[in-house]
Design an enzyme around this catalytic site. Structure first.
Site, short mmCIF file in Angstrom:
data_model
loop_
_atom_site.label_atom_id
_atom_site.label_comp_id
_atom_site.label_asym_id
_atom_site.label_seq_id
_atom_site.Cartn_x
_atom_site.Cartn_y
_atom_site.Cartn_z
N GLU A 179 1.59 -5.34 4.37
CA GLU A 179 0.94 -6.01 5.50
C GLU A 179 0.18 -7.22 4.98
O GLU A 179 -0.02 -7.38 3.78
CB GLU A 179 0.02 -5.05 6.26
CG GLU A 179 -1.19 -4.59 5.48
CD GLU A 179 -2.02 -3.54 6.20
OE1 GLU A 179 -1.57 -2.95 7.20
OE2 GLU A 179 -3.15 -3.29 5.75
N GLU A 205 -6.80 2.85 8.72
CA GLU A 205 -6.42 4.26 8.62
C GLU A 205 -7.44 5.11 9.33
O GLU A 205 -8.52 4.65 9.67
CB GLU A 205 -6.30 4.68 7.15
CG GLU A 205 -7.50 4.39 6.29
CD GLU A 205 -7.19 4.55 4.80
OE1 GLU A 205 -7.61 5.56 4.24
OE2 GLU A 205 -6.55 3.67 4.20
N ARG A 216 -11.83 13.79 8.93
CA ARG A 216 -12.87 14.70 8.40
C ARG A 216 -14.25 14.17 8.78
O ARG A 216 -14.38 13.05 9.28
CB ARG A 216 -12.77 14.74 6.87
CG ARG A 216 -12.99 13.36 6.28
CD ARG A 216 -13.18 13.34 4.78
NE ARG A 216 -13.56 12.01 4.33
CZ ARG A 216 -12.73 11.00 4.12
NH1 ARG A 216 -11.42 11.17 4.31
NH2 ARG A 216 -13.17 9.83 3.69
N HIS A 219 -15.86 -4.03 6.16
CA HIS A 219 -15.29 -2.71 6.42
C HIS A 219 -16.14 -2.06 7.50
O HIS A 219 -17.27 -1.68 7.26
CB HIS A 219 -15.30 -1.88 5.13
CG HIS A 219 -14.85 -0.46 5.30
ND1 HIS A 219 -14.06 0.19 4.39
CD2 HIS A 219 -15.07 0.43 6.29
CE1 HIS A 219 -13.83 1.42 4.81
NE2 HIS A 219 -14.45 1.59 5.96
N LYS A 227 0.83 -1.20 0.00
CA LYS A 227 0.00 0.00 0.00
C LYS A 227 0.86 1.26 0.00
O LYS A 227 1.94 1.28 0.59
CB LYS A 227 -0.87 0.05 1.26
CG LYS A 227 -1.95 -1.01 1.33
CD LYS A 227 -2.76 -0.84 2.60
CE LYS A 227 -3.93 -1.80 2.60
NZ LYS A 227 -4.76 -1.63 3.80
N LYS A 284 -18.34 3.68 -1.50
CA LYS A 284 -19.39 3.09 -0.67
C LYS A 284 -20.75 3.39 -1.27
O LYS A 284 -20.96 4.47 -1.84
CB LYS A 284 -19.31 3.70 0.74
CG LYS A 284 -18.03 3.33 1.48
CD LYS A 284 -17.85 4.16 2.73
CE LYS A 284 -16.48 3.90 3.35
NZ LYS A 284 -16.12 4.93 4.33
C1 MV4 Z 1 -6.96 -4.06 2.86
C2 MV4 Z 1 -7.79 -5.13 2.50
C3 MV4 Z 1 -7.40 -6.40 2.90
N1 MV4 Z 1 -6.26 -6.56 3.61
N2 MV4 Z 1 -5.84 -4.28 3.56
C4 MV4 Z 1 -9.43 -0.66 0.60
C5 MV4 Z 1 -9.40 0.80 0.78
C6 MV4 Z 1 -8.38 1.12 1.79
N3 MV4 Z 1 -8.91 1.96 2.80
C7 MV4 Z 1 -7.94 -0.20 2.34
N4 MV4 Z 1 -8.60 -1.23 1.59
C8 MV4 Z 1 -8.38 -2.53 1.85
N5 MV4 Z 1 -7.26 -2.80 2.54
C9 MV4 Z 1 -5.52 -5.52 3.92
N6 MV4 Z 1 -4.41 -5.71 4.62
C10 MV4 Z 1 -8.94 -4.87 1.78
C11 MV4 Z 1 -9.24 -3.57 1.44
C12 MV4 Z 1 -10.44 -3.39 0.68
C13 MV4 Z 1 -10.47 -3.74 -0.67
C14 MV4 Z 1 -9.34 -4.19 -1.34
C15 MV4 Z 1 -9.37 -4.54 -2.67
C16 MV4 Z 1 -10.58 -4.42 -3.38
C17 MV4 Z 1 -11.71 -3.96 -2.75
C18 MV4 Z 1 -11.68 -3.61 -1.38
C19 MV4 Z 1 -12.81 -3.15 -0.74
C20 MV4 Z 1 -12.74 -2.82 0.59
C21 MV4 Z 1 -11.55 -2.94 1.29
#
Ligand code: MV4
Length: 444
Positions: free
Chosen positions: A200, A287, A291, A208, A158, A237
């Site tokens: 990670e 994270e 806001r 979520h 990331k 969303k």
């Molecule tokens: C992740 C995850 C799975 N494992 N991190 C998406 C937005 C950002 N805020 C963080 N996100 C994610 N982080 C780990 N370690 C899954 C998501 C995720 C996501 C990832 C790929 C495709 C669609 C997604 C939808 C929601 C969250």
């Protein structure tokens, strides 16, 4: 109390903030672009200043004109809403230099949270659970591979200054880690102006879940419980709800308190949200959003608290004190984002004239919007035209209410996501409450 606030935003959130100001007896200044001349937020505010051309870069993101509008109208504070300048550190600094109160967290708080790798470290220090991975930014692909081998696959790379899903790469093997490392770095640099990436463990099928908090900036913070925001498409969303019904009360309190502790530790000021992934009864901090969020009404409905008023009271230093005992989560709220998009044609944005608008109503039905019959939606901005929020005594009642309200909602002249929302409300996975972030790719 502030006498006058400038709202550095447009659309439904500008309207929402103006309403809170009116109820607090605060005068309002709207700013608008040339494409927003006929916008409702301009009409509702006590004063309105045109800040530039249609393109956001030349208006809602153009700091000199916003500061000028503020000085011209003698507004004492700026509410940034969400998006645009709401998480822009440069803007916070400039407000400060001009003696204008930015309604939101301090510059240092915003700085530390904008670096996701640093935010993760702070969370860990506060006792908030995080996923195993690198501590801070990675040095090179060899280090990335070493850490990935240690924590096990799959892993996710990331961008440290990313967010909202941009610049993320999932790797299933050491070779993939090495391969994606540079790609992720380059994407991070071009998207966020910084090439830092971290790694990670990847959670394959999470929910979520996020926790709303309020902080007084002096080390006191309260939690306003969770929102389940798992109904997403391409990191946008579509539906949010509170509570998240798969959590038991012990889990709910544990994660809420962890979020509150982090907010208190960093002396957070104002409204903030901590994002978590939830899988197999475990929470992992992702994270923090510094806001007000689009989906804040869902929390307002279940807690009976006006978050925008709270933000303003905290910002002007007249808050009577945050008391956790006064925050009780009750009933169930759901929000559907109504976008001017054709959901059955790749969610293609559909700007144009609203020939007719009929807004649903009734007990515990709320519509936050800025559009009206005859309004032409400008093509320059976000496609969200309304938020439909319902509140029921339980989830079943809330879903029935949402279906009824969606069927009443008429928007003629453009395509909207209303028919798609009706499908979601009838989907068995959604109805079970167990749906994850993969609901839309796997169903509907
Ligand atoms: C992740 C995850 C799975 N494992 N991190 C998406 C937005 C950002 N805020 C963080 N996100 C994610 N982080 C780990 N370690 C899954 C998501 C995720 C996501 C990832 C790929 C495709 C669609 C997604 C939808 C929601 C969250």
């Amino acid at each position: 109390m502030f006498k006058k606030i400038l709202i550095a935003n447009r659309g439904e959130i500008a309207v929402r903030i103006i309403r809170a100001c009116k109820e607090l007896g605060i005068k309002t200044v709207a700013v608008y672009s040339k494409a927003d001349r006929d916008s409702y937020h301009r009409m509702l505010a006590d004063e309105a200043v045109c800040i530039g051309e249609a393109s956001s870069i030349d208006s809602y993101l153009y700091i000199p004109n916003i500061i000028s509008a503020c000085e011209l109208t003698k507004a004492e504070a700026i509410h940034p809403g969400y998006g645009f300048l709401s998480e822009n550190q440069n803007f916070v600094e400039i407000c400060q230099a001009h003696g204008i109160k930015f309604i939101g967290p301090s510059l240092t708080t915003m700085l530390s949270m904008s670096d996701k790798a640093m935010a993760k470290k702070l969370a860990k220090d506060a006792g908030v659970p995080v996923l195993p991975g690198s501590e801070g930014a990675l040095k090179d692909s060899a280090q990335a591979r070493m850490i990935a081998d240690e924590i096990g696959y799959p892993v996710i790379i990331k961008a440290s200054f990313g967010g909202g899903g941009k610049g993320m790469r999932i790797a299933n093997t050491g070779d993939e880690v090495e391969y994606y490392f540079e790609i992720a770095q380059n994407e991070a640099l071009s998207s966020f102006g910084n090439s830092d990436v971290y790694i990670e463990k990847f959670v394959t099928n999470p929910k979520h879940v996020e926790i709303q908090i309020l902080g007084d900036g002096k080390g006191n913070a309260v939690y306003l419980y969770e929102r389940d925001c798992s109904v997403q498409r391409k990191h946008q969303k579509l539906v949010e709800e509170s509570p998240c019904i798969v959590l038991n009360n012990k889990q709910r309190l544990e994660i809420s308190k962890a979020a509150r502790d982090l907010a208190a530790m960093i002396k957070y000021e104002g409204a903030g949200t901590l994002e978590f992934l939830f899988e197999n009864n475990n929470f992992y901090f992702m994270e923090m959003n510094t806001r007000l969020q689009v989906e804040h009404p869902v929390t307002e409905m279940v807690c009976g608290i006006d978050l925008v008023k709270e933000q303003i009271l905290i910002a002007c230093g007249e808050h009577k004190g945050l008391d956790q005992n006064n925050i009780i989560q009750k009933g169930h709220a759901i929000e559907c984002r109504i976008n001017a998009e054709d959901a059955f044609n790749g969610f293609l944005p559909d700007a144009g004239k609203i020939e007719e608008l009929l807004i649903p109503g009734g007990f515990n039905i709320r519509v936050d919007t800025f559009v009206y019959t005859g309004f032409t939606i400008p093509s320059h901005y976000d496609s969200m035209i309304a938020k439909l929020i319902v509140y029921g005594k339980d989830r079943e009642e809330a879903i029935l209410k949402m279906k009824s309200a969606l069927s009443e909602f008429k928007v003629e002249g453009i395509s909207t996501t209303i028919p798609f929302h009706i499908k979601i409300m009838e989907n068995s996975e959604f109805l079970s409450g167990k749906y994850t972030t993969r609901l839309l790719e796997q169903n509907i």
